[in-house]
Design an enzyme around this catalytic site. Structure first.
Site, PDB file in Angstrom:
ATOM      1  N   ASP A   9       0.839  -1.186   0.000  1.00  0.00           N
ATOM      2  CA  ASP A   9       0.000   0.000   0.000  1.00  0.00           C
ATOM      3  C   ASP A   9       0.881   1.245   0.000  1.00  0.00           C
ATOM      4  O   ASP A   9       1.571   1.519   0.989  1.00  0.00           O
ATOM      5  CB  ASP A   9      -0.892  -0.041   1.253  1.00  0.00           C
ATOM      6  CG  ASP A   9      -1.848   1.124   1.361  1.00  0.00           C
ATOM      7  OD1 ASP A   9      -1.720   2.108   0.607  1.00  0.00           O
ATOM      8  OD2 ASP A   9      -2.731   1.047   2.235  1.00  0.00           O
ATOM      9  N   GLY A  31      -9.225   3.314  -7.269  1.00  0.00           N
ATOM     10  CA  GLY A  31      -7.873   2.773  -7.221  1.00  0.00           C
ATOM     11  C   GLY A  31      -6.956   3.517  -6.281  1.00  0.00           C
ATOM     12  O   GLY A  31      -7.354   3.938  -5.188  1.00  0.00           O
ATOM     13  N   VAL A  32      -5.704   3.707  -6.704  1.00  0.00           N
ATOM     14  CA  VAL A  32      -4.707   4.368  -5.866  1.00  0.00           C
ATOM     15  C   VAL A  32      -5.111   5.811  -5.581  1.00  0.00           C
ATOM     16  O   VAL A  32      -4.857   6.332  -4.484  1.00  0.00           O
ATOM     17  CB  VAL A  32      -3.290   4.262  -6.490  1.00  0.00           C
ATOM     18  CG1 VAL A  32      -3.149   5.139  -7.713  1.00  0.00           C
ATOM     19  CG2 VAL A  32      -2.225   4.608  -5.475  1.00  0.00           C
ATOM     20  N   ASP A  33      -5.753   6.465  -6.528  1.00  0.00           N
ATOM     21  CA  ASP A  33      -6.199   7.848  -6.347  1.00  0.00           C
ATOM     22  C   ASP A  33      -7.142   7.951  -5.146  1.00  0.00           C
ATOM     23  O   ASP A  33      -6.948   8.770  -4.245  1.00  0.00           O
ATOM     24  CB  ASP A  33      -6.879   8.330  -7.633  1.00  0.00           C
ATOM     25  CG  ASP A  33      -7.135   9.831  -7.676  1.00  0.00           C
ATOM     26  OD1 ASP A  33      -6.601  10.566  -6.832  1.00  0.00           O
ATOM     27  OD2 ASP A  33      -7.872  10.255  -8.580  1.00  0.00           O
TER      28      ASP A  33
END
Length: 171
Positions: A9, A31-33
């Site tokens: 992460d 997602g990562v955003d």
């Protein structure tokens, strides 16, 4: 100078800067955003809104910087990678630019360490191996060029497929 690879992460990493695979609006997403915005708290979104109000978002291939909010990282660089259209819409150049511009921005903020996610390989559909080759090439070019501060670069892969691709390419 170092290039490292981790699986996990990105919001948990203890680096000066983490890169967000942002969208043009800078208002968060999936997602990562979404993970970065959730973990970093409202300060990140507030700064993104200020940037958006000033310049109308962030063009594909470009990057902007905000606070890290509640993250261990001091800053978040929001890099907008391209949507994959089969390789016919200058995607390789735009992806390379998103890495290059992120590195320049980190260096201009005197950041020693930076962590990258796998930009454009999720919902944007960029082929993972091709994206990894571009990312690694841009990092290596940066490390051999003229810069002053940023020397420790981490690729942080959330999924095993990307991790294995990077592991093979960095070997």
């Amino acid at each position: 100078m170092s290039i490292s690879l981790v699986k996990g992460d990105i919001t948990k990493l203890d680096v000066d800067v983490i890169v967000n695979a942002a969208n043009n609006s800078l208002l968060g997403g999936g997602g990562v955003d979404g993970a970065i915005h959730r973990a970093g708290g409202p300060a990140i979104l507030q700064e993104c809104i200020q940037i958006r109000n000033k310049q109308g978002g962030c063009p594909t291939g470009e990057a902007v910087i905000t606070t890290g909010g509640k993250l261990k990282a001091k800053y978040v660089i929001h890099a907008v990678g391209p949507v994959w259209y089969g390789g016919e819409a200058n995607e390789d150049v735009l992806l390379a630019n998103s890495y290059r511009n992120s590195l320049k921005l980190a260096d201009s903020y005197q950041s020693r360490s930076i962590a990258f996610p796998n930009i454009s390989t999720g919902i944007y559909g960029f082929p993972k191996k091709r994206a990894a080759e571009i990312a690694i090439r841009e990092i290596r070019l940066f490390l051999t060029g003229e810069h002053h501060y940023t020397k420790d670069i981490t690729f942080c892969c959330f999924d095993d497929e990307n991790y294995q691709i990077y592991k093979g390419l960095l070997a």
